[in-house]
Design an enzyme around this catalytic site. Structure first.
Site, PDB file in Angstrom:
ATOM      1  N   TYR A 173      -2.447  -8.296   6.229  1.00  0.00           N
ATOM      2  CA  TYR A 173      -2.162  -9.408   5.331  1.00  0.00           C
ATOM      3  C   TYR A 173      -2.325 -10.735   6.086  1.00  0.00           C
ATOM      4  O   TYR A 173      -2.704 -10.752   7.254  1.00  0.00           O
ATOM      5  CB  TYR A 173      -0.774  -9.259   4.712  1.00  0.00           C
ATOM      6  CG  TYR A 173      -0.663  -8.051   3.795  1.00  0.00           C
ATOM      7  CD1 TYR A 173      -1.525  -7.901   2.711  1.00  0.00           C
ATOM      8  CD2 TYR A 173       0.273  -7.052   4.022  1.00  0.00           C
ATOM      9  CE1 TYR A 173      -1.452  -6.799   1.877  1.00  0.00           C
ATOM     10  CE2 TYR A 173       0.357  -5.940   3.189  1.00  0.00           C
ATOM     11  CZ  TYR A 173      -0.509  -5.821   2.115  1.00  0.00           C
ATOM     12  OH  TYR A 173      -0.435  -4.720   1.303  1.00  0.00           O
ATOM     13  N   ARG A 221       7.546  -8.032  10.717  1.00  0.00           N
ATOM     14  CA  ARG A 221       6.847  -6.737  10.575  1.00  0.00           C
ATOM     15  C   ARG A 221       5.441  -6.934  11.134  1.00  0.00           C
ATOM     16  O   ARG A 221       4.649  -7.707  10.599  1.00  0.00           O
ATOM     17  CB  ARG A 221       6.763  -6.336   9.099  1.00  0.00           C
ATOM     18  CG  ARG A 221       6.117  -4.933   8.883  1.00  0.00           C
ATOM     19  CD  ARG A 221       7.161  -3.877   8.959  1.00  0.00           C
ATOM     20  NE  ARG A 221       6.627  -2.516   9.006  1.00  0.00           N
ATOM     21  CZ  ARG A 221       6.464  -1.729   7.954  1.00  0.00           C
ATOM     22  NH1 ARG A 221       6.705  -2.193   6.727  1.00  0.00           N
ATOM     23  NH2 ARG A 221       6.058  -0.486   8.087  1.00  0.00           N
ATOM     24  N   GLN A 430       2.063  27.731  -7.604  1.00  0.00           N
ATOM     25  CA  GLN A 430       0.876  27.264  -6.894  1.00  0.00           C
ATOM     26  C   GLN A 430       1.172  26.696  -5.508  1.00  0.00           C
ATOM     27  O   GLN A 430       0.266  26.586  -4.679  1.00  0.00           O
ATOM     28  CB  GLN A 430       0.158  26.208  -7.741  1.00  0.00           C
ATOM     29  CG  GLN A 430      -0.581  26.752  -8.950  1.00  0.00           C
ATOM     30  CD  GLN A 430      -1.723  27.668  -8.538  1.00  0.00           C
ATOM     31  OE1 GLN A 430      -2.578  27.303  -7.734  1.00  0.00           O
ATOM     32  NE2 GLN A 430      -1.737  28.880  -9.092  1.00  0.00           N
TER      33      GLN A 430
END
Length: 656
Positions: A173, A221, A430
């Site tokens: 970003y 961050r 499954q």
């Protein structure tokens, strides 16, 4: 039990009650004017009640003109956002949870149609290879104004009572773009040297400290390594050496914590790891930062289990443990860990469905994210309370696959008496096939969770029991849930598909026949086909993937495709797109090359069909005639994936 995990800690002068931080993850739950409403509040409040020490809000907009990542995105770009945000903060504080907002600008990693149909902006006109948008370089004065936008956003957050802010300098970003020589090729004061590339985030940090006070906590961050070498990139990019250097500089200018991450959109699987990645896969990069700074280090590390989180703290790898998808999957993860109920944690299986719905739903403003194992995530108001009006009434559930198990769990919580009839000798349906490809073991966690919960809820499961009308009538059900799943498609129109050397994926992965050192044609390159190809390769088979469409893996979600193709790189797989299976012969397969309009014979020992799944709904009409209240769930209703099965079972049981 977890002494480190539940010890209080500090970020700056802010005390946090434990070492668990809920990481920012976009949900798409804000209102269309970007204010915080009931949906956002319920989502975060449930995690606060679940015991999280600090919540970092999702990527929070600071600029409406060119900083839009999604329409329903929390924002602090305008004063009108302050009052609604304060209501959320007050609610979280009542639970003893601290709250940060993550200040965000996407830069080039967004879409023009979200930003006034203008080119997206970035430090330099270098388009993102994922978003593929026309990209414009920011003027110097525009960069200076964006610094002010970040500072004003922080001040608004502070006015709302928010305990601190986090700068999103990760994942490619805007701030990350300024730091990286890959995306920053400017020649003004914000580009060129390391010091100039660092100046954008430096001005933001100093500006916030000046506006909000030196003691107002700031976390960053940070992508500490873009990992572009994984793509074979040979040029300059932001690597771990620069990540260490930036972390040290951030500490010098007063940042209170480093939140370690890695990757950008162009290395997406490194920032949102799929199921095949292990817990702890980020450890080397986290360790490098921890050894370089003295301020607290926060990090996600594919953590799913409390024991692993505790070990990260014991090893001194981090000061705070970051949980992202783990808290989407189970909002009570922290509380269950504190109470020693680890077996009750609904563990994230790392299927990345939340990220898939971020792209398919949140960004185009279709709806919030969805979680494969927790249908309530970001839909808390829709499923607010279980109506416990079952009154012991019996509900027969036909099938013990994911949908049937989840339906039985919810029915039992509501006070019904579910009875599961399963014709096989074990539960799971499954999943007992889906867990066989390499590194797919995490998918078993959903079955382990359901099994434990159903045992605690005293739900009766009758194995080796095929449902018949008489057997169902014997239990006198108030309702019947049909969860009979699906079966592999085997086109009878193709001559030779009934030969002994033709297998379905279920037969292959189910262990009916073990193939080793064989030449195998795998027909179909969907997600299941690509996983089966790796299974075959690992067992030393020579594999050709034959696909009728003009590309391999067309329609497979990009993260799964990239992960599968990356794993297959180490094998000599023969990819054959634009080839249609006409016939299975004595020698192998007869194919039509649709590009050349030629029919060719291709010699193989075995043929494995991966042509999709069809619903097993033979009982539907029969049971509808015999019972008044019938519900069809899971693949028996609509063929899908784990998320569809879980949600279908949950929803039908919730609404009965």
């Amino acid at each position: 039990m977890y002494n480190k995990l539940f010890k209080n800690g500090n970020i700056g002068k802010l005390e946090i009650k434990n070492r668990i931080i809920m990481m920012a993850l976009a949900t798409g739950t804000a209102k269309e004017d970007q204010t915080v409403g009931e949906d956002v509040t319920e989502y975060y409040l449930e995690r606060a009640k679940g015991g999280v020490g600090l919540i970092i809000a999702e990527n929070t907009r600071i600029n409406d003109e060119n900083g839009v990542a999604a329409k329903c995105q929390v924002s602090v770009a305008r004063d009108e956002h302050i009052a609604p945000l304060k209501k959320l903060v007050d609610a979280l504080h009542k639970e003893g949870t601290k709250f940060f907002v993550q200040l965000h600008h996407p830069g080039r990693e967004t879409y023009s149609n979200l930003n006034g149909d203008k080119p997206v902006v970035a430090p330099s006109a270098v388009p993102c290879n994922v978003c593929k948008q026309n990209t414009r370089q920011l003027e110097t004065v525009e960069v200076e104004n964006l610094v002010k936008d970040f500072v004003c956003g922080a001040k608004r957050a502070q006015k709302a009572g928010v305990d601190g802010v986090e700068l999103h300098a990760a994942h490619g970003y805007l701030i990350s773009q300024f730091l990286s020589p890959y995306t920053n090729r400017r020649t003004d004061k914000y580009g060129g040297s390391f010091e100039n590339r660092f100046s954008f985030v430096k001005e933001i940090v100093l500006g916030i400290k000046n506006a909000c006070g030196q003691d107002y906590p700031i976390s960053v961050r940070l992508t500490v390594d873009e990992l572009l070498n994984l793509n074979g990139f040979k040029g300059e990019y932001f690597n771990l050496n620069e990540g260490v250097k930036v972390s040290r500089e951030l500490e010098k200018i007063g940042v209170d914590a480093i939140n370690v991450s890695n990757g950008i959109y162009e290395t997406f699987n490194s920032l949102s790891e799929p199921m095949t990645y292990d817990q702890g896969c980020r450890t080397p990069r986290i360790k490098a930062i921890k050894e370089a700074v003295n301020i607290p280090v926060i990090a996600v590390n594919m953590i799913k289990e409390p024991s692993f989180a505790e070990k990260m703290l014991e090893d001194g790898l981090v000061d705070f443990v970051g949980l992202g998808r783990a808290l989407v999957a189970d909002p009570n993860w922290v509380k269950k860990a504190a109470e020693g109920r680890e077996e009750d944690i609904n563990r994230c299986i790392s299927c990345t469905f939340c990220f898939e719905t971020l792209l398919s739903q949140v960004i185009p403003n279709v709806g919030p994210i969805k979680c494969a194992v927790n249908p309530r995530a970001a839909h808390e108001l829709q499923y607010k309370e279980f109506n416990k009006n079952g009154k012991g009434r019996v509900v027969a559930v036909v099938g013990a696959g994911v949908a049937g198990l989840e339906a039985a769990r919810v029915l039992a919580i509501r006070g019904f008496k579910p009875v599961i009839l399963e014709k096989a000798d074990k539960i799971g349906g499954q999943i007992n096939v889906a867990d066989k490809p390499p590194r797919k073991e995490k998918i078993d966690w959903i079955i382990e969770y359901e099994k434990i919960q159903l045992k605690k809820l005293r739900v009766e499961i009758k194995l080796n029991t095929e449902a018949t009308v008489d057997k169902l009538k014997a239990v006198k059900p108030y309702a019947v849930f049909i969860a009979t799943g699906g079966s592999p498609v085997v086109p009878k129109s193709i001559e030779g598909v009934d030969r002994k050397n033709v297998l379905t994926i279920d037969q292959l992965l189910g262990g009916n026949i073990k193939l080793t050192n064989k030449k195998v044609a795998l027909i179909g390159s969907g997600a299941s086909g690509l996983e089966a190809a790796e299974f075959l390769c690992e067992n030393k088979n020579e594999v050709s993937i034959i696909e009728m469409q003009d590309a391999i893996g067309k329609g497979v979600y990009i993260q799964h495709y990239l992960d599968a193709m990356d794993k297959l790189k180490k094998y000599k797989v023969n990819y054959m797109p634009s080839n249609k299976l006409l016939k299975v012969t004595d020698m192998g397969v007869k194919l039509e090359d649709t590009n050349k309009n030629e029919v060719v014979d291709y010699k193989v020992d075995y043929v494995v069909l991966s042509l999709g799944v069809k619903s097993n709904n033979e009982l539907v009409d029969l049971l509808k005639d015999e019972f008044e209240n019938v519900r069809i769930i899971g693949d028996a209703k609509v063929v899908g994936r784990v998320e569809g099965a879980v949600r279908s079972g949950f929803d039908a049981a919730f609404k009965l």
